[in-house]
Write a protein that holds these residues in place. Structure first.
Motif, PDB file in Angstrom:
ATOM      1  N   PHE A  21       7.516  -7.649 -25.250  1.00  0.00           N
ATOM      2  CA  PHE A  21       6.774  -6.851 -24.200  1.00  0.00           C
ATOM      3  C   PHE A  21       7.727  -6.432 -23.094  1.00  0.00           C
ATOM      4  CE2 PHE A  21       4.778  -6.279 -20.066  1.00  0.00           C
ATOM      5  CZ  PHE A  21       4.122  -5.078 -20.339  1.00  0.00           C
ATOM      6  N   LYS A  22       7.956  -5.295 -22.952  1.00  0.00           N
ATOM      7  CA  LYS A  22       8.994  -4.671 -21.706  1.00  0.00           C
ATOM      8  C   LYS A  22       8.384  -4.145 -20.769  1.00  0.00           C
ATOM      9  CE  LYS A  22      12.435  -3.322 -25.297  1.00  0.00           C
ATOM     10  NZ  LYS A  22      12.915  -2.287 -26.006  1.00  0.00           N
ATOM     11  N   GLU A  23       8.333  -5.052 -19.484  1.00  0.00           N
ATOM     12  CA  GLU A  23       7.657  -4.588 -18.289  1.00  0.00           C
ATOM     13  C   GLU A  23       8.263  -3.414 -17.920  1.00  0.00           C
ATOM     14  OE1 GLU A  23       6.100  -6.564 -14.053  1.00  0.00           O
ATOM     15  OE2 GLU A  23       6.778  -7.774 -15.641  1.00  0.00           O
ATOM     16  N   PRO A  24       7.431  -2.335 -17.187  1.00  0.00           N
ATOM     17  CA  PRO A  24       7.865  -1.003 -16.912  1.00  0.00           C
ATOM     18  C   PRO A  24       8.730  -1.339 -15.578  1.00  0.00           C
ATOM     19  CG  PRO A  24       5.539  -0.986 -16.713  1.00  0.00           C
ATOM     20  CD  PRO A  24       5.854  -2.338 -17.375  1.00  0.00           C
ATOM     21  N   PRO A  25       9.563  -0.434 -15.074  1.00  0.00           N
ATOM     22  CA  PRO A  25      10.289  -0.820 -13.856  1.00  0.00           C
ATOM     23  C   PRO A  25       9.332  -0.585 -12.645  1.00  0.00           C
ATOM     24  CG  PRO A  25      10.613   1.394 -14.850  1.00  0.00           C
ATOM     25  CD  PRO A  25      10.048   0.428 -15.842  1.00  0.00           C
ATOM     26  N   PRO A  26       9.459  -1.351 -11.439  1.00  0.00           N
ATOM     27  CA  PRO A  26       8.343  -0.837 -10.306  1.00  0.00           C
ATOM     28  C   PRO A  26       8.782   0.425  -9.746  1.00  0.00           C
ATOM     29  CG  PRO A  26      10.310  -2.471  -9.843  1.00  0.00           C
ATOM     30  CD  PRO A  26      10.500  -2.265 -11.370  1.00  0.00           C
ATOM     31  N   PRO A  27       7.750   1.025  -9.305  1.00  0.00           N
ATOM     32  CA  PRO A  27       8.049   2.265  -8.680  1.00  0.00           C
ATOM     33  C   PRO A  27       9.013   2.410  -7.592  1.00  0.00           C
ATOM     34  CG  PRO A  27       5.818   1.666  -8.083  1.00  0.00           C
ATOM     35  CD  PRO A  27       6.287   0.892  -9.089  1.00  0.00           C
ATOM     36  N   ALA A  28       9.535   3.228  -7.166  1.00  0.00           N
ATOM     37  CA  ALA A  28      10.502   3.395  -6.203  1.00  0.00           C
ATOM     38  C   ALA A  28       9.773   3.300  -4.749  1.00  0.00           C
ATOM     39  CB  ALA A  28      11.193   4.795  -6.183  1.00  0.00           C
ATOM     40  N   TYR A  29      10.271   2.462  -4.216  1.00  0.00           N
ATOM     41  CA  TYR A  29       9.306   2.128  -2.724  1.00  0.00           C
ATOM     42  C   TYR A  29      10.156   2.919  -1.663  1.00  0.00           C
ATOM     43  CZ  TYR A  29       7.703  -0.024   1.534  1.00  0.00           C
ATOM     44  OH  TYR A  29       7.340  -0.277   2.704  1.00  0.00           O
ATOM     45  N   THR A  30       9.556   3.848  -0.977  1.00  0.00           N
ATOM     46  CA  THR A  30      10.176   4.508   0.277  1.00  0.00           C
ATOM     47  C   THR A  30       9.385   4.138   1.530  1.00  0.00           C
ATOM     48  OG1 THR A  30       8.919   6.582  -0.153  1.00  0.00           O
ATOM     49  CG2 THR A  30      11.424   6.469  -1.118  1.00  0.00           C
ATOM     50  N   LYS A  31      10.134   3.511   2.469  1.00  0.00           N
ATOM     51  CA  LYS A  31       9.397   3.102   3.776  1.00  0.00           C
ATOM     52  C   LYS A  31       9.136   4.643   4.522  1.00  0.00           C
ATOM     53  CE  LYS A  31      10.305   0.857   8.034  1.00  0.00           C
ATOM     54  NZ  LYS A  31      11.279   0.206   8.785  1.00  0.00           N
ATOM     55  N   PHE A  32       7.714   4.606   4.981  1.00  0.00           N
ATOM     56  CA  PHE A  32       7.213   5.596   5.783  1.00  0.00           C
ATOM     57  C   PHE A  32       8.111   5.938   6.952  1.00  0.00           C
ATOM     58  CE2 PHE A  32       4.604   7.362   9.220  1.00  0.00           C
ATOM     59  CZ  PHE A  32       4.163   8.313   8.714  1.00  0.00           C
ATOM     60  N   SER A  33       8.332   7.145   7.032  1.00  0.00           N
ATOM     61  CA  SER A  33       9.604   7.513   8.020  1.00  0.00           C
ATOM     62  C   SER A  33       8.962   8.617   8.841  1.00  0.00           C
ATOM     63  CB  SER A  33      10.714   7.907   7.349  1.00  0.00           C
ATOM     64  OG  SER A  33      10.862   8.973   6.822  1.00  0.00           O
ATOM     65  N   GLY A  34       7.815   8.977   8.934  1.00  0.00           N
ATOM     66  CA  GLY A  34       7.093   9.982   9.648  1.00  0.00           C
ATOM     67  C   GLY A  34       6.937   9.412  11.131  1.00  0.00           C
ATOM     68  N   GLU A  35       6.461  10.544  11.711  1.00  0.00           N
ATOM     69  CA  GLU A  35       5.856  10.152  13.124  1.00  0.00           C
ATOM     70  C   GLU A  35       4.514  10.146  13.277  1.00  0.00           C
ATOM     71  OE1 GLU A  35       7.576  13.211  15.929  1.00  0.00           O
ATOM     72  OE2 GLU A  35       9.409  12.434  15.510  1.00  0.00           O
ATOM     73  N   GLY A  36       3.701   9.431  14.167  1.00  0.00           N
ATOM     74  CA  GLY A  36       2.541   9.529  14.508  1.00  0.00           C
ATOM     75  C   GLY A  36       2.068  10.123  15.617  1.00  0.00           C
ATOM     76  N   ASN A  37       1.195  10.834  15.841  1.00  0.00           N
ATOM     77  CA  ASN A  37       0.506  11.215  16.922  1.00  0.00           C
ATOM     78  C   ASN A  37      -0.516  10.484  17.650  1.00  0.00           C
ATOM     79  OD1 ASN A  37       2.426  13.528  16.910  1.00  0.00           O
ATOM     80  ND2 ASN A  37       1.135  14.627  15.569  1.00  0.00           N
ATOM     81  N   SER A  38      -0.728  10.324  18.755  1.00  0.00           N
ATOM     82  CA  SER A  38      -1.848   9.801  19.428  1.00  0.00           C
ATOM     83  C   SER A  38      -2.777  10.563  20.329  1.00  0.00           C
ATOM     84  CB  SER A  38      -1.290   8.532  20.358  1.00  0.00           C
ATOM     85  OG  SER A  38      -2.519   8.008  21.103  1.00  0.00           O
ATOM     86  N   LEU A  39      -3.887  10.603  20.492  1.00  0.00           N
ATOM     87  CA  LEU A  39      -4.604  11.401  21.242  1.00  0.00           C
ATOM     88  C   LEU A  39      -4.703  10.853  22.521  1.00  0.00           C
ATOM     89  CD1 LEU A  39      -8.111  11.432  19.362  1.00  0.00           C
ATOM     90  CD2 LEU A  39      -6.403  13.485  19.559  1.00  0.00           C
ATOM     91  N   GLY A  40      -4.066   9.710  23.170  1.00  0.00           N
ATOM     92  CA  GLY A  40      -3.635   9.485  24.375  1.00  0.00           C
ATOM     93  C   GLY A  40      -2.516   9.978  25.075  1.00  0.00           C
ATOM     94  N   GLY A  41      -1.802  10.471  24.099  1.00  0.00           N
ATOM     95  CA  GLY A  41      -0.543  11.141  24.348  1.00  0.00           C
ATOM     96  C   GLY A  41       0.658  10.090  24.643  1.00  0.00           C
ATOM     97  N   GLY A  42       0.852   9.573  25.661  1.00  0.00           N
ATOM     98  CA  GLY A  42       2.142   8.857  26.102  1.00  0.00           C
ATOM     99  C   GLY A  42       2.482   7.724  25.416  1.00  0.00           C
TER     100      GLY A  42
END
Length: 80
Positions: A21-42
């Motif tokens: 058995f040959k285990e498949p390679p793990p999927p490429a991991y990419t860290k979340f690099s987006g921005e979040g928005n808050s309703l509170g603003g600041g």
């Protein structure tokens, strides 16, 4: 396969029991690099003032159409 069909179904089976058995390679991991928005603003400061659900009055023109709305506050309180 459909019911009522008398045609034979051909199935090909490959014997792979002798292979390791040959285990498949793990999927490429990419860290979340987006921005979040808050309703509170600041930013990251959490110095929010308490919200009073009983403050303020509303005047309604009886000649205009009406609708009901409900506001849910962050602490679970509701104002209809």
């Amino acid at each position: 396969l459909q019911a009522g069909q008398a045609e034979p179904v051909h199935v090909a089976v490959h014997d792979k029991r002798g292979e390791d058995f040959k285990e498949p390679p793990p999927p490429a991991y990419t860290k979340f690099s987006g921005e979040g928005n808050s309703l509170g603003g600041g930013g990251a400061s959490s110095s929010a003032a308490p919200v009073s659900t009983d403050a303020g009055t509303i005047s309604v023109d009886p000649a205009k159409p009406k609708a009901k709305i409900q506001i849910r506050f962050h602490n679970g309180d509701k104002k209809a």
